[in-house]
Design an enzyme around this catalytic site. Structure first.
Site: not given
Ligand code: NDP
Ligand code: 8X3
Length: 255
Positions: A15, A191-192, A159, A155, A19, A142
């Site tokens: 990923g 982009e979450f 986690k 979700y 992000g 998370s």
């Molecule tokens: P983004 O959406 O910005 O990034 C998500 C990344 O995951 C992208 O690079 C995407 O790449 C990759 N991804 C998604 N599906 C796949 C797949 N099938 N194969 C390979 N890569 C994949 O979100 P975040 O950076 O916020 O999220 C990163 C992690 O952090 C996640 O696991 C999320 O659950 C976790 N998280 C996020 C929080 C938040 O509030 N933002 C808080 C806590 C945890 P691409 O689409 O190019 O494949």
């Molecule tokens: C992402 C944080 O609070 O949106 O894992 O679930 S929250």
């Protein structure tokens, strides 16, 4: 540098196209790490690789595809094959509906990515770490894996899986110099939410309005800190939140 090694760390980040993953790549690049950047969006990975100024290997990878994961890891160039730090970051949330009306396809996507994808990558990389008696698996969990909230159903469950798997890996790795850390952030602006709300930019923006959410850089710093502590120090779990995010308590519907 961790692991008492003079050679640069090899860091494999899933990923990495957005992000946290991209921020983690940038943070490790500041110390000259060699980076494996994996995700589905090739152009994003190439652009990131171009800006980092360190050796990179770009892998177009859908972590849901077990055969592709195994093939990509088996085919890592020699300079990138001895992975020191695996950051299992790829994933996300799809939908915020209550369980009774949620889309089962969204549930499947979250389980296939956040759970099964993480397992495929871990299973392919871990034997090398054990054989070298050196390595670190950093799983991005998370706060949603610990604290329930409406619409967090599957979700949050994925986690919770990540957190418990991290502890169980520690148990399996007893006596090995392979570290495992579960990083558990609260709301962070990436982009979450755009993904969770299926491209609805207004809804995604609103999620981060009126308070300072964590940034991707905040999370990257936490990952970097855990990975560069002395090699005998294992951070088991690290939970972080914006100071303006807290707990809501129990909900009681009175008649
Ligand atoms: P983004 O959406 O910005 O990034 C998500 C990344 O995951 C992208 O690079 C995407 O790449 C990759 N991804 C998604 N599906 C796949 C797949 N099938 N194969 C390979 N890569 C994949 O979100 P975040 O950076 O916020 O999220 C990163 C992690 O952090 C996640 O696991 C999320 O659950 C976790 N998280 C996020 C929080 C938040 O509030 N933002 C808080 C806590 C945890 P691409 O689409 O190019 O494949
Ligand atoms: C992402 C944080 O609070 O949106 O894992 O679930 S929250």
């Amino acid at each position: 540098m961790a692991h008492g090694s003079a050679s640069p760390l090899v860091v494999f980040i899933t990923g990495a196209s957005s992000g946290f993953g991209a921020a983690i790549a940038r943070r490790f690049a500041t110390v000259g790490a060699r980076l494996v950047l994996a995700a589905r969006r090739h152009d994003r990975l190439e652009a990131l690789a171009g800006e980092l100024g360190v050796p990179t290997h770009v892998v177009d990878l859908d972590v849901q595809d077990r055969a592709a994961v195994e093939a990509a890891i088996a085919a890592l160039p020699a300079d990138f094959a001895a992975v020191d730090v695996l950051v299992n970051n790829a994933g996300g949330a799809h939908g915020l509906e209550p369980a009774q009306s949620a889309d089962v396809a969204d549930w499947e996507t979250m389980i296939d990515t956040n759970v099964k994808g993480l397992l495929y990558v871990t299973r392919a990389i871990l034997p090398g770490m054990v054989a070298r008696d050196r390595g670190h698996i950093v799983n991005i969990g998370s706060v949603a894996g610990t604290y329930p909230y409406p619409g967090g159903n599957v979700y949050g469950a994925t986690k919770a899986f990540t957190a418990q798997l991290s502890l169980n890996l520690r148990a399996d790795l007893a006596g090995k110099r392979v570290r495992v850390t579960s990083i558990e952030p609260g709301m962070a602006e990436t982009e979450f939410s755009l993904v969770r709300f299926k491209g609805d930019e207004e809804k995604a923006k609103a999620a981060y309005q009126g308070f300072p959410p964590l940034s991707a850089d905040d999370v990257a710093e936490a990952v970097f800190w855990c990975a560069t502590l002395p090699a005998h120090v294992n951070v088991n779990r690290l939970e972080l939140m914006s100071v303006m995010q807290s707990f809501a308590g129990f909900s009681i519907k009175r008649s």
